[in-house]
Design an enzyme around this catalytic site. Structure first.
Site, PDB file in Angstrom:
ATOM      1  N   ASP A  86     -47.467 -31.821 131.166  1.00  0.00           N
ATOM      2  CA  ASP A  86     -47.957 -30.934 132.221  1.00  0.00           C
ATOM      3  C   ASP A  86     -48.023 -31.678 133.562  1.00  0.00           C
ATOM      4  O   ASP A  86     -47.694 -32.872 133.647  1.00  0.00           O
ATOM      5  CB  ASP A  86     -49.347 -30.411 131.792  1.00  0.00           C
TER       6      ASP A  86
ATOM      7  N   ASP B  58     -48.338 -19.924 134.740  1.00  0.00           N
ATOM      8  CA  ASP B  58     -48.669 -19.456 133.388  1.00  0.00           C
ATOM      9  C   ASP B  58     -48.442 -17.953 133.265  1.00  0.00           C
ATOM     10  O   ASP B  58     -48.853 -17.181 134.129  1.00  0.00           O
ATOM     11  CB  ASP B  58     -50.123 -19.792 133.063  1.00  0.00           C
TER      12      ASP B  58
ATOM     13  N   TRP C 275     -44.187 -25.910 136.269  1.00  0.00           N
ATOM     14  CA  TRP C 275     -44.321 -24.521 136.748  1.00  0.00           C
ATOM     15  C   TRP C 275     -43.293 -24.127 137.818  1.00  0.00           C
ATOM     16  O   TRP C 275     -43.528 -23.209 138.600  1.00  0.00           O
ATOM     17  CB  TRP C 275     -45.742 -24.272 137.283  1.00  0.00           C
ATOM     18  N   GLY C 276     -42.179 -24.873 137.890  1.00  0.00           N
ATOM     19  CA  GLY C 276     -41.172 -24.529 138.908  1.00  0.00           C
ATOM     20  C   GLY C 276     -41.566 -24.981 140.302  1.00  0.00           C
ATOM     21  O   GLY C 276     -40.920 -24.629 141.280  1.00  0.00           O
TER      22      GLY C 276
HETATM   23  C1  GLA Z   1     -51.071 -25.486 132.523  1.00  0.00           C
HETATM   24  C2  GLA Z   1     -49.843 -25.087 131.721  1.00  0.00           C
HETATM   25  C3  GLA Z   1     -50.241 -24.215 130.540  1.00  0.00           C
HETATM   26  C4  GLA Z   1     -51.234 -24.962 129.679  1.00  0.00           C
HETATM   27  C5  GLA Z   1     -52.426 -25.359 130.518  1.00  0.00           C
HETATM   28  C6  GLA Z   1     -53.398 -26.242 129.795  1.00  0.00           C
HETATM   29  O1  GLA Z   1     -51.661 -24.394 133.152  1.00  0.00           O
HETATM   30  O2  GLA Z   1     -48.944 -24.410 132.545  1.00  0.00           O
HETATM   31  O3  GLA Z   1     -49.100 -23.853 129.795  1.00  0.00           O
HETATM   32  O4  GLA Z   1     -50.618 -26.085 129.114  1.00  0.00           O
HETATM   33  O5  GLA Z   1     -52.025 -26.081 131.671  1.00  0.00           O
HETATM   34  O6  GLA Z   1     -54.484 -26.526 130.620  1.00  0.00           O
END
Ligand code: GLA
Length: 524
Positions: A137, A202, A177-178
């Site tokens: 992440d 997300d 997340w791009g």
């Molecule tokens: C980010 C990621 C999610 C998840 C959360 C965990 O938001 O994009 O997919 O892994 O963290 O906190």
């Protein structure tokens, strides 16, 4: 294909939940359908390290699962998952802290749950525990204003080192997340042979059934979540077999979803060849959820060896779209007729939009599981409101144009024994330790362009090369081993169309035993 804990359990993840979900993957028939990864997301670790910097795990959260095991050892879970014939995944952050430093979904904040400054140590630990997959992440990386391409390349190298030390393969899942256009650098980052990268934020905030606070009780998953994740994730020039845009964990079967929306979700993820990581609680899936997730024809399409993304080939009206991609069998196309609107509508696809010759083609409807018949030039279906129809159209390929490399050359790699300095005369050139091969004056008509790269490789492992188009855009290209046989891999090309000349340059590491014979270019 697999399951990830975050969407339905957030930080509540523990051994009991992970074991239940792994067992449900087997009992539900999902394993038999091809689902294999059981991934423990954030919440498995609270950020503690010992004096030597090793991760320290809560013994109550991760107890022994059989006699002779030590509580607080993540290999207990990996072993259990393996005993079911499944693969185990784990989570960390490329920065110093994971997302829970800022405020986790449930419970107190935990700083220090990231792997920065410990990459070699942590990835070696994950491999030693037996994990086969790691999601990395970006909460800490973003907070520290790091550059994703740099950090994730370092992570990739740490993974490779861990793989070398342990002989254990780890699948790499990038999750930023791009935010820094990962489709431009994630494919093959750090020389990794296969990976996925998240293309957006997300898909939903976790919908945790056990959480009874007002915020959680209000949360649902909707079609809007699904369509936004899909729309953010279309970067077809970066994706081919081995390297995939990750549209995020699925929400099929979660609170708020309904059967038609589930079908849209499954159809769009399948036609994109996107990772199918189910985010629902597997013990609560309905019969129809399971039938959808294990539909053999849809999964066969998803797993077709040509792993390119679908392209939007028509938009016959507002909210009505036709998405399509080539499949491995010549003349076969995966097609989705999508209706985003709130009333039923007729949606058509014409063979000409699919790069097929003007000849009758056979149509199979995958969700209805019936042959629709043979049609001369087009097919029309009535698509219910907020639903889709998924087809395989089997017709005849239109002629493609074959290009050989400049100077009649074919080798980018050459025999493994060949010294790097000594690439065959005039055939390929050495650029910064890599060998390059150019295809000049490549032309296409209007519309999507796919290239079949005809190559052979005597290497034992996948060779990671690069393709750059018009000396600008460049992307990683994975050449899996072919045992010296000729094989094709399909790429989507983003070219200057309408017959403008384009230059394509492939590079591969010197000494890599990969020979590129030609590329065959089809414009749809
Ligand atoms: C980010 C990621 C999610 C998840 C959360 C965990 O938001 O994009 O997919 O892994 O963290 O906190």
């Amino acid at each position: 294909m697999g399951w990830n804990s975050w969407n339905s359990f957030a930080n509540l993840i523990d051994s009991k939940i992970a074991v239940q979900q792994a067992q449900a993957m087997v009992d539900s028939g999902m394993k038999a359908a091809g689902y294999q990864f059981v991934v423990v997301d954030e919440g498995w670790w609270k950020g503690a390290r010992d004096g030597a910097g090793n991760i320290v795990v809560d013994a109550r959260q991760w107890p022994a699962l059989k006699p002779g095991q030590r509580a607080g050892d993540m290999s207990n879970l990996a072993q259990y998952i393996h005993s079911l014939g499944l693969k185990a995944g784990i989570y960390t952050d490329a920065g110093k802290s994971g997302c829970s430093f800022a405020g986790p979904d449930i419970g107190p904040k935990y700083p220090g749950t990231g792997s920065e400054d410990h990459y070699d140590q942590d990835f070696l630990q994950f491999a030693r525990w037996g994990f086969d997959y790691v999601k990395v992440d970006w909460c800490g990386g973003a907070e520290e204003k790091r550059i994703g391409a740099v950090q994730y390349a370092e992570v990739a190298r740490a993974i490779q080192k861990a793989e070398k030390t342990t002989g254990h393969r780890i699948y790499f899942s990038i999750c930023e997340w791009g935010s820094q256009n990962p489709w431009n650098w994630a494919p093959g980052v750090g020389g990794i042979v296969s990976d996925i990268w998240r293309t957006g934020g997300d898909i939903v905030a976790p919908v945790v059934e056990e959480a009874k606070d007002e915020a959680h009780l209000k949360r649902t998953a909707t079609l809007k979540n699904v369509l936004s994740a899909f729309d953010a994730g279309m970067h077809p020039e970066a994706q081919h077999t081995g390297y995939y845009n990750d549209l995020d964990m699925m929400v099929i079967g979660m609170r708020g979803m309904q059967e038609d929306w589930d079908r849209v979700h499954m159809g769009l993820w399948a036609v994109s060849s996107a990772p199918l990581m189910v985010g629902a609680d597997l013990t609560r899936l309905s019969k129809s959820n399971l039938a959808l997730l294990t539909n053999p024809e849809v999964l066969a399409l998803h797993n077709d060896p040509v792993g390119v993304q679908a392209i939007k080939v028509a938009e016959p009206g507002p909210g009505l779209q036709v998405w399509a991609k080539p499949l491995a069998k010549p003349g076969e196309r995966a097609v989705v007729l999508l209706n985003r609107t709130e009333s039923a509508a007729a949606v058509s696809v014409a063979w000409a939009q699919l790069g097929l010759a003007p000849a009758p083609a056979h149509v199979r409807d995958l969700f209805a599981r019936r042959d629709a018949g043979r049609f001369d030039a087009a097919y029309t279906a009535t698509v219910p409101a907020q639903d889709l129809v998924m087809l395989i159209v089997s017709g005849q390929e239109r002629a493609s144009v074959l290009y050989t490399a400049t100077g009649g050359t074919e080798l980018i790699g050459g025999a493994a024994a060949e010294p790097c300095r000594d690439c065959p005369g005039g055939r390929s050139v050495t650029i910064g330790g890599n060998k390059a091969l150019s295809f000049r004056d490549v032309r296409s008509a209007k519309g999507p362009v796919f290239a079949r790269v005809i190559y052979r490789s005597g290497a034992r492992e996948t060779v990671v090369g690069r393709l750059s188009v018009n000396a600008a855009r460049s992307t990683g290209v994975a050449f899996p081993p072919t045992g010296g046989e000729t094989r094709a891999l399909t790429l989507y090309l983003s070219l200057r169309g309408e017959n403008h000349p384009n230059d394509l340059e492939f590079t591969a590491p010197c000494g890599a035993d990969v020979a590129l014979e030609a590329i065959s270019v089809s414009s749809w």
